[in-house]
Design an enzyme around this catalytic site. Structure first.
Site, PDB file in Angstrom:
ATOM      1  N   ASN C 109      34.987  43.050  39.411  1.00 46.71           N
ATOM      2  CA  ASN C 109      33.871  42.122  39.677  1.00 46.71           C
ATOM      3  C   ASN C 109      32.559  42.817  39.938  1.00 46.71           C
ATOM      4  O   ASN C 109      31.726  42.320  40.684  1.00 46.71           O
ATOM      5  CB  ASN C 109      34.170  41.231  40.895  1.00 46.71           C
ATOM      6  CG  ASN C 109      35.489  40.540  40.779  1.00 46.71           C
ATOM      7  OD1 ASN C 109      35.886  40.180  39.687  1.00 46.71           O
ATOM      8  ND2 ASN C 109      36.181  40.388  41.883  1.00 46.71           N
ATOM      9  N   CYS C 110      32.361  44.016  39.384  1.00 45.73           N
ATOM     10  CA  CYS C 110      31.074  44.695  39.541  1.00 45.73           C
ATOM     11  C   CYS C 110      30.397  44.784  38.190  1.00 45.73           C
ATOM     12  O   CYS C 110      31.053  45.014  37.190  1.00 45.73           O
ATOM     13  CB  CYS C 110      31.280  46.109  40.084  1.00 45.73           C
ATOM     14  SG  CYS C 110      31.013  46.222  41.836  1.00 45.73           S
TER      15      CYS C 110
END
Lengths: 136, 99, 111
Positions: C109-110
């Site tokens: 999720n980056c």
């Protein structure tokens, strides 16, 4: 709260401000299949990107909130611990069906994560309130 | 905001239909596809529950899935084809697929 | 996959340079990983690395940027828990780089 924005273009930022709200309905038990994990991953990803979203635990999904689970020997990622991170990821709108809890003999006051219990009429009002809904 | 709820699992031994009916709003609709059309099986408990809800024009079933399973929707659900499915998806504010 | 030599030990890294085995982490390993990134670890770095390890203990996952900031603000106060401070310490990618140095898996999720 000050929020970090990655250095992306202003049009992309606009898209984030305009983001549609999303309700994730998580209705699978925690350890037997991918449904609960997928619902959580969507919530964490959405939270990391600042999307307005809520999570509703329904049916067997309420078992995810059972207190004192010890999945260490299952050789799976620890969903119960990961769930605790939702508020850190900015996902504060957490709901649970009080009927689903009652059916399973569970008490809203003794869950591993603070979720707001909703009765049946409140459930449909909740679904109504979000722009989009996904059920897993 | 209106929601079209799409079901595709058989209601026998699965509680998606029951849960869907629990959170169905007054302007929401239900579309039965795949094995979910078995909910219209005459004389069955799911069919009885559906009739009780008096969904009238808010209950749909996919025609080819009905035909393949020899299920008659008469008097309870409106049989629709894929173009009508698309039209329905647009008519409602959102679509909720019970995966 | 590659290895990192720390003193007489050799430590396995994944393709992104994160520890294969979280149990391999030590302060010396953190220094060696930082050296690979041309970074000298100061006490300010260390308090964030300790915090990340605590985060992992608690939640069993690596935080994305936003939860890292929130957690840091919660534990160390808003003057430390903000993107300016964390970006300055960790070359603009605090979630990824600090997780690497703290011996955590690469955050999903980056961006």
């Amino acid at each position: 709260m000050k929020r970090h924005r990655s250095p992306i273009g202003s049009s992309a930022l606009g898209a984030i401000e305009m983001a549609k709200s999303l309700l994730i309905i998580s209705r699978q038990a925690p350890w037997s299949g991918p449904g609960a994990r997928e619902a959580l991953d969507i919530a964490l990803a959405g939270g990391a990107f600042d999307l307005p979203l809520g999570v509703l635990f329904l049916d067997d999904g309420v078992f995810q909130l059972q207190a004192a689970q010890q999945p260490g020997q299952l050789q799976q990622k620890n969903l119960a611990a990961n769930l605790q991170a939702l508020p850190m990821f900015g996902v504060d709108e957490l709901f649970v069906s009080s009927v689903s809890l009652a059916e399973r003999g569970m008490d809203a006051g003794n869950l591993s994560l603070a979720a707001q219990p909703l009765d049946e009429a409140e459930l449909s009002a909740l679904v109504d309130r979000y722009d989009q809904v996904i059920t897993l | 905001m209106t929601t079209l709820h799409v079901l595709s699992h058989s209601p026998f031994g699965d509680n998606r239909l029951a849960s869907c009916l629990r959170l169905l709003g007054n302007a929401d609709a239900v579309l039965l596809t795949g094995d979910a059309v078995y909910a219209l099986q005459p004389g069955s408990e799911p069919r009885r529950q559906l009739s009780e809800r008096r969904l009238a024009t808010r209950l749909f079933a996919l025609e080819e899935d009905l035909q393949a399973r020899a299920i008659d929707p008469a008097g309870l659900a409106l049989a629709i084809d894929y173009p009508a499915f698309v039209e329905l998806s647009i008519r409602f504010d959102k679509v909720n697929s019970w995966l | 996959m590659s290895t990192l030599t720390v003193g007489s030990r050799s430590v396995a890294l994944d393709k992104d340079g994160y520890l294969q085995d979280l149990g391999d982490w030590s302060r010396d390993v953190a220094h060696a990983l930082a050296a690979q990134e041309d970074l000298e670890l100061s006490p300010e770095h260390w308090e964030v690395l300790e915090l990340l390890r605590q985060f992992y203990q608690e939640f069993q996952l690596s935080p994305a940027t936003r939860p890292l900031i929130k957690y840091t603000a919660l534990k160390l106060g808003p003057e430390k828990g903000n993107s300016l401070h964390l970006n300055r310490l960790f070359k603009g990618t605090p979630a990824k780089l600090a997780a690497k140095l703290a011996g955590l898996p690469k955050p999903t999720n980056c961006i």
